[in-house]
Structure formats: C-alpha cells, structure tokens
Motif scaffolding. Structure first.
Motif, short mmCIF file in Angstrom:
data_model
loop_
_atom_site.label_atom_id
_atom_site.label_comp_id
_atom_site.label_asym_id
_atom_site.label_seq_id
_atom_site.Cartn_x
_atom_site.Cartn_y
_atom_site.Cartn_z
N GLY A 55 -48.67 47.87 -55.55
CA GLY A 55 -49.65 46.84 -55.88
C GLY A 55 -49.06 45.82 -56.84
N GLU A 96 -52.71 43.14 -50.04
CA GLU A 96 -53.35 44.45 -49.87
C GLU A 96 -53.28 44.93 -48.43
OE1 GLU A 96 -54.64 41.69 -51.13
OE2 GLU A 96 -56.82 41.62 -51.02
N MET A 168 -56.16 51.00 -56.57
CA MET A 168 -56.30 49.75 -55.81
C MET A 168 -57.19 48.78 -56.57
SD MET A 168 -54.39 49.97 -53.16
CE MET A 168 -54.86 48.86 -51.85
N GLY A 178 -60.59 49.80 -51.32
CA GLY A 178 -59.62 50.67 -52.01
C GLY A 178 -60.01 52.12 -51.87
#
Ligand SMILES: Nc1ncnc2c1ncn2[C@@H]1O[C@H](COP(=O)(O)OP(=O)(O)OP(=O)(O)O)[C@@H](O)[C@H]1O
Ligand SMILES: [Mg+2]
Lengths: 551, 313
Positions: A55, A96, A168, A178
C-alpha cells in the motif's frame, strides 16, 4: 467442567456422547494459542505487513497514470493470468486495484500456507511425535484435537481478515472493500485449513500430510491460472479452484461477497470429511494400515549415493509427476491463448512481443522461470530433509558406519543436483510436447527443454546456498527460502519495479537468458556454476568440521 | 595387554554445559567394559566423541590406534555402534535398514544376520515407524552384531528389550567376548553390567569417579559384617576402617572398609565367633555412592574411600 463430561463418556450417542467427543476442546484451544503465541502472531503480522508495505510502496512505484497503464498492459493476458489472477479492473488501474488484482495472489498464498502448517502442526505432528497420545489419555474427547485446531485456524483467518481490512483502510483505501479483500484472503486460508484436516487423516507422516495439502494448493493454483488464461476475468475452469473464489470477489472493482460462501461451504465440507475419516482410524496411525515391505535391502542399495537416492526418491517421483502434469496443462492451453492474443488491440500485442509466435516464445520463457522456481522449492526441501535426517537422529547410525561425512552429504547433494536437472527436463519436456501438439509445431519440444535446462546453474547456486548453511550454520537453513523468494519477486515483478540493476543481479535467476525469447549466453552460466561449486565446497568443508547434531 | 581405547582429559562443552569435564578412560582389547553413571553424566557424549560425531574441545582420545575424529571412516569399518534411542527411516523396513547399515560399514554376514533376526524374534518386513521401541532397538542391535567389527560401542543397547531378549543379548555379548571382541557397554541395568562386564567405569558430571574390576571395587568399598560371638564383642569401633558398629549381647553389626577387613575379623575371633555373614557391597550400593548430589555435600566423610578408588589402573 471437563470431568463431568468425561463421566458421561461411555454413552455412545445422544448429546452426552457428542459432548464427550469434544471434551477438553476449550482447554486445547487455549493450549494451542499458548504454544503458538509467537508463531501465529508472526504469520499474521508478517502477512499484514506485506499489505501495508505494498500500500505504501505501490504509489511510489507508479507515480503517474502512464506508469499504471504500463503495468496493467504488462499484466494483461497470459502472463498476468499465470502469476496474478483474473485481473479485474486492471484495464482501468488504480493502486488498490493493482494491489488486490496482482499482488493479492501473494497475500492469499501465504495465508493458505499458514493454515496448512497450522493444522498439520496441531494434529499430525503431535500424533507423530507421540504427544497426542499423552493428551488423548487425559480427559480429552475423540474429536477435541481436530475441533480445537479448526477453531484456532478459523480464529487466525478471521483475525487476518480484520488485520488486512484495517491495513487497507490505513493505507487510505476504501474500508469496506478492504474488509472484503481481507475476508477473501482469510477465506482461502480457511479453505486450505479444511483441506489439511483431510490430508492429516490420510497419512501417518506429518511431512506427507503437509505435502499433500501443498499439492492441493499447487493444483488450485494451476487450475486457476489455466482457467484465467483461457478467458479474461476467468473461465468456468477457474471456478473449480478455491483460490479463484477469493479472487472473484472483485474488491475495489465491483465488490461482491457471495463467492466467499463457496469457500466457507468448501471448508465446512472438507472438515466434515476430516471428522468422518478420523473416526475410521486410530491415534497415531493413517487411514490405511502400513503395508509390509521387503525383508532385506535391494542389492543396488549398498552405497551412500544409492541410499541418498532411496531417501529422496519419493520426493523426486512426486515432484516429477506434479510438474509434468502442470507442464502438460500449461502447454495444452497454448492454442486458445494464441487465439485470444490475436484478438487483442495492436498496442497490447506490441507489448507482449509483437506477434503471436513471439508471444508464445515469451510464454515459454515465463513458464520456464516459473518452473525453475518450483524446482528450487524441491531443492530446498531436499536439503531440509537432510537436515531432519540429522536432527531426528537417523544420520547418526549411518555416520557411525564407514560412510564419511563427505560421502553422506555429497551423495545427497549429488542426488539433488541431478534430480533438479531431471525435473527441469521432465517439466520442460511435458510443457514443450503439449505446446507442440496444441499449436502443431514440434520445434517447441526442444525450445522448451532448453529454456528450462538453462536454469540449472542458478538452481545449483541455490543448492550451494542451502549446502553452505547446512554445513556452517545449520539452524539458519530456512534462510535459503529468502533467496528463492527474492528470485521470485525480482523475476516476476522486477521489470515493473524501479530497482537499481545491482539489486536485480543479486538473484541468480536473473543471470539466465530467457530462452527462447533471448539469445543463449554461456558466460553467466559458467560463472554461476563456479560460484555454486564454491558454495558447495564450503558447505562440505564446514560439515566435515562441525559437530553432528544429535537427538 | 593392548589397549583398544584410551581417553585422557577429554573435555566437551555445549554452551555453558560441561558434558565431559576431563574424562579419563581406558579399555583393554578383548575386555567388556561397563560404562555407568546417572542421567546426563556424559556417557552418550563420550561415545559420540569416540565415534567422531562430536569434536572434543580438548583432551586426547585414541581408538584402535587411530584418532576418532581424523580417522573416523577407517575406524568405523572396524567398529559397530548401537545408539540408545534408535530412529528408523519411516519408509524403509527393518530388514532394509539392517542390510543398509551393515553394507555401509563394509559388508554383511548373511547367515549371521539371519540367525540374529531369528534369535531376536524380529520381523524384518515392517516399516520403520511401525516398530515398537524394543523392536527398533533390536534392528540396531542386529545390524551391529551381524558385522565382524572388533569393537562394539553400545549406548544403552537394551533399553526397552523384554527380559527374554535381554538374555539373548547377553548370549551374543558372551559370544563376542569369546571371539576376542572389545565392548564398551553403557547401561543402567546393573544386573546386566554385573554379568557381562570385566571392568566398570563410573562417570559423574563428565568425569570418571571410579574405575576398575567389580572385585577391586568391592574390595575398596565397605563390606557389611554381621556376627554372633560367644562373648559380646568389644573394641571394634576403635579399629581403623570400621564404621557404624551396633550390637547387643553377642550380636554385632558393622561396616568395614575392604582393606581393613582382615583386622576386624581378627578382632572378632577373640570373642569366639559362632556365626558370621558378610555382604559384599552390591553394584547398586556402589553406584548409589556415586550417584546423587549428597556425594558432594558429604564429601568429607567419604573422602577416604574416594581417594583410594579414584585410579586403579
Ligand atoms: N547437543 C547437546 N546440546 C546441549 N547439551 C547437550 C547436548 N548433548 C548432551 N548435552 C548435555 O550434556 C550432558 C551429558 O549428556 P549425555 O547425553 O552424554 O548424558 P548420558 O550420560 O548419556 O545420560 P543418559 O543416561 O540420560 O543417557 C547433559 O547435561 C546434556 O544435557
Ligand atoms: Mg545417554
């Protein structure tokens, strides 16, 4: 509480019977959590760390829209399908979506592995070590051990789901999706916990039980990859794989939860099979009574080399069969892939290699790298087998015969080196033959075998690293996995990572020409071979000089 | 008399544990030598150093005229080893393991192997993990005894064997002895040691605390005397080497150090012996003197006995 249920133990049926079969489950759960107090958090946090890391790292890697497009193009088509998944949303990439669609595979696999090892550790390993007998002799029901194990596995995967969801959200992505991604990872873990609940019943040996579950994981991977290659977004074939269910949740594209119901149902069904099988066997034994064998050793079994082969034989046969089967599947689907590529837009084809034939060469070269990594797993497991020969006390009587340390260790290394070459030929041959049949060009057989065989020096370096550690720092032998993992990351993601060349150069696999796409280069192979010889020599020398570790 | 094995000042440490702390040991060719000591005394460690499986930190060891570490392979052709806790290969049968170990040593006497398998009542067709503890042990014993090794290193070889098999084992050790083989036998079974061994070394905390033949050891340790005399015996307690005198009208009971037995009996005869029983110390009593930590605590009272028995070569 446990004592009251135990006094009712004789009742064979009814609620009392069911209760006594589970007597002690709660205590066992707490006991397992206590024993795993380091291991389990390490797995959970380790996996979560990767989510956090990706991330944070991916936005740095892909700064512009253009960067994102480039990687998504790279990941479209068979290569992406092979190493990542169905690739939802890759055509309109965001960070993402890339994380879930491409890197997600490498979050799911460790979660599955964690579950396989967890279930094995608390069931078959305990039985094989004879500790389960002690536990079962106290007030513990027949199904308590398996139930407690599955509870721990379920809790671990749920915690993992929450951790990933939180990670997330912490990365600044949508929290709902997430959590869906986290749940997808946890669901895959749960599914393989179920699979392992079955495999530990079948065989007496924990290693074989984990191996069987690993084969199931491999098969799930192969089926999913083959299915995803056939069709963008996955085909009906993909849906036969538990890994696909986790990937079909499409987090961050158009998220849906229902595929996870399949995972949960599958895990429950597998666990049920595990329970049924467990009632058909005795503590410590497998499902089938051990067969009797030869009253004496075969006449060829008379030297340290043939003995090393005898010990590694089962692994060689298993790996050979699995790799050849995978090669045949991946080769067999080349024709539809070529067809699919021809329908792709011209700019995508350009990225993939220019035309369909070139594209097939690229496919073979990626497959060869992939297979080489798998053979690398065989090599490391082989050296670890040697290590367990030592720690379990089986090396001791052998080394007390006229077998020198050098002969014992050298024999195993020889068998592993030759075995690696044999496996490369087997998988390369199967892939090549299936490709040749699929597209109707016999030339692919030789191409594929050559593309695989060139990895021999890199695998020898890997063997050398493992041998060096075995000889000098045996407890750290697991570090060899780091070399292989690094090779995998650089091999597949290196081209899209912004790393200096010297980092690439650290992976032995990077020095091998990607046949048949690239020209064969001998010099790096020679240098790798020399390095491997040096590592092996130091390992052998170190083992000759150190204490044997005894039980 | 040639020495099959001689060890002096052997030290082996594992981290902070001193498993061997200046071990001295000498075994003559053709001798069956018992190796006794409490758990964790260092018996297995010593045997593993002699096998070249462990490298000693300091000290000297000679085995069949060679160096256990440097000449390991050559020496191993001439010796056989039975570990105390035999692990077999799960996917190999016992018979395969026997053949394999014997062949790796350099040859197998097929007839002898079959005889051993038969005498030990071993099913050679079972897979490694399906053997019981005692049967696993038998596999290693058969593999070792089937060879023509001149030296046998046995580390608690019969742990887990039933009494019947124990007898078979003792038979084969007598045979080995008759054939002039040298045996180092580590054991906790005192009856076995008593029956088989010519000499014994007792090891404690990595050091040999006593070594010699059982007769010598007995001689050097206290004998218990019980006597009935015509007149009440007197003056015994004042004699050197006599301990724990108890008695009342005509009966007397005391312990006497081996070297002072003569004097004590002489004194008794002066009161008219009617009956006399003497109990030489059992091996168990010998052992118990050296096992356990009270030895150190009571070091003062036993110092005389220990000083005399430390080295008897
Ligand atoms: N590999 C090792 N690492 C650490 N310590 C060890 C190791 N091997 C032995 N030791 C220690 O060395 C000491 C001697 O052990 P050893 O196995 O030689 O005893 P033993 O006399 O054979 O005992 P037993 O009668 O129980 O078999 C013990 O304190 C043991 O804990
Ligand atoms: Mg021992």
């Amino acid at each position: 509480m446990t004592t009251t249920t135990a006094t009712r133990a004789p009742a064979p049926t009814g609620p009392a019977g069911a209760g006594s079969a589970l007597a002690g489950t709660g205590t066992l759960v707490r006991f397992m959590l206590r024993r795993d107090r380091i291991k389990l958090p390490a797995w959970l946090l380790g996996i979560t760390f990767f989510v956090v890391y990706y991330g944070a790292a991916l936005p740095q890697l892909y700064r512009t829209e253009g960067d994102l497009r480039a990687i998504s193009t790279f990941m479209t088509g068979p290569v992406g399908a092979l190493i990542a998944g169905p690739g939802y949303g890759v055509d309109d990439p965001t960070v993402e979506r890339l994380l879930v669609g491409i890197y997600g595979m490498y979050i799911i696999l460790p979660a599955a592995l964690m579950s396989i090892l967890l279930v094995c550790r608390h069931t078959r390993v305990e039985e094989q070590a004879g500790r389960a007998e002690l536990v079962r002799a106290s007030v513990v029901g027949r199904h308590a051990q398996l139930t407690a194990t599955l509870i721990v596995a379920a809790v671990a995967n749920m915690v993992l789901a929450l951790l990933i969801g939180a990670a997330m959200a912490g990365n600044g992505f949508d929290a709902g999706d997430g959590l869906l991604f986290g749940a997808s990872v946890g669901a895959a873990g749960l599914a393989f916990a179920g699979v392992t609940a079955v495999t530990v019943q079948v065989t007496e040996y924990s290693r074989a039980a984990a191996g069987l579950a690993g084969v199931a994981l491999g098969a799930a991977y192969v089926i999913r990859a083959a299915g995803d290659m056939l069709d963008e977004g996955g085909s009906a074939l993909s849906w036969l794989s538990p890994i696909a269910w986790s990937q079909q949740t499409r987090a961050y594209v158009d998220g849906r939860w229902w595929p996870l119901a399949l995972s949960v149902a599958f895990a429950a069904a597998a666990a049920a099979v595990g329970y049924v099988l467990s009632t058909r066997r005795d503590v410590g034994l497998g499902l089938f009574a051990a067969r009797r064998g030869a009253p004496g050793a075969a006449s060829w079994l008379r030297s340290s080399l043939t003995f090393a082969f005898r010990l590694q034989r089962a692994g060689l046969i298993g790996w050979g069969a699995a790799l050849a089967a995978a090669g045949a599947i991946y080769g067999g689907i080349t024709e539809p892939i070529v067809d699919a590529v021809e329908d792709l837009p011209a700019d995508v084809i350009a990225v993939l290699g220019g035309d369909a034939a070139n594209m097939l060469d690229g496919y073979l070269s990626v497959m060869a790298l992939f297979d080489a990594l798998l053979v690398g797993v065989f090599v490391i497991l082989g050296v670890q087998l040697l290590r367990s020969e030592e720690t379990k006390g089986r090396a001791e009587p052998v080394l007390a015969t006229a077998t020198s340390r050098w002969a014992w260790f050298g024999s195993h290394l020889t068998v592993l080196a030759l075995g690696a070459v044999g496996l490369l030929v087997a998988v390369g041959g199967a892939l090549g033959a299936a490709t040749a049949i699929s597209v109707g060009d016999a030339g692919y057989v030789g191409d594929s075998v050559a593309a695989h065989l060139v990895y021999t020096p890199a695998l020898l370096v890997l063997l050398g690293v493992a041998a060096l550690l075995f000889g000098v720092l045996p407890r750290a032998i697991g570090a060899t996995w780091g070399v292989l993992g690094f090779g995998l990351i650089i091999g597949f993601f290196g081209p899209i990572m912004d790393l200096p060349q010297w980092v690439h150069n650290l992976s032995p696999l990077e020095h091998i020409a990607r046949l048949p796409l690239e020209q064969l280069t001998w010099a790096p192979m020679l240098i790798l071979t020399v390095i491997a010889a040096g590592l092996l020599a130091i390992g052998l020398y170190g083992f000759r000089r150190r204490d044997l570790e005894t039980k | 008399m040639t020495t099959a094995m001689s060890v002096s000042g052997l030290v082996k440490t594992f981290g902070s544990t001193r498993a061997l702390d200046g071990l001295d040991l000498s075994v003559a060719t053709g001798e069956v030598h018992g190796f006794l000591g409490p758990n964790g005394a260092g018996k297995s460690t010593a045997i593993r150093v002699l096998l070249g499986l462990l490298h000693a930190d300091s000290g000297r060891a000679t085995l069949l005229g060679g160096d256990p570490w440097n000449d390991a392979v050559e020496l191993h052709r001439r010796l056989a080893y039975v570990p105390g806790d035999v692990e077999l290969w799960p996917n190999l049968t016992g018979g395969e393991a026997i053949d394999l170990l014997a062949r790796l040593r350099g040859g197998l006497n097929k007839a002898r192997r079959d005889e051993l398998v038969e005498r030990f009542d071993l099913d050679p067709r079972k897979k490694g993990r399906t053997y019981s503890k005692g049967n696993r042990q038998k596999v290693a014993i058969v593999a070792a005894l089937a060879s023509d090794a001149e030296l046998l290193l046995l580390d608690e070889p019969t742990a887990g064997l039933d009494p019947l098999m124990e007898v078979v084992f003792q038979d084969f050790i007598f045979q080995a002895k008759a054939a002039g083989k040298t045996v180092l036998l580590s054991s906790h079974i005192l009856a076995q040691v008593e029956k088989l061994c010519d000499r014994v070394s007792i090891i404690r905390l990595g050091k040999v605390v006593q070594s010699g033949s059982l007769t010598e050891m007995r001689h050097l340790t206290r004998t218990t005397i019980e006597a009935e005399t015509a007149q009440p015996a007197a003056g015994l307690a004042e004699l050197p080497g006599v301990h724990d005198v108890q008695g009342d009208d005509g009966r007397v009971h005391f312990a006497v150090d081996g070297e002072h037995l003569d004097g004590a009996i002489r004194q008794l005869t002066r009161f008219g012996i009617r009956s006399l029983t003497s109990h030489p110390p059992t091996l168990e009593e010998l052992m118990l003197r050296h096992y356990g930590d009270e030895l150190e605590a009571n070091g003062g009272t036993h110092a005389d006995a220990d000083a005399g028995t430390g080295e008897t070569r």
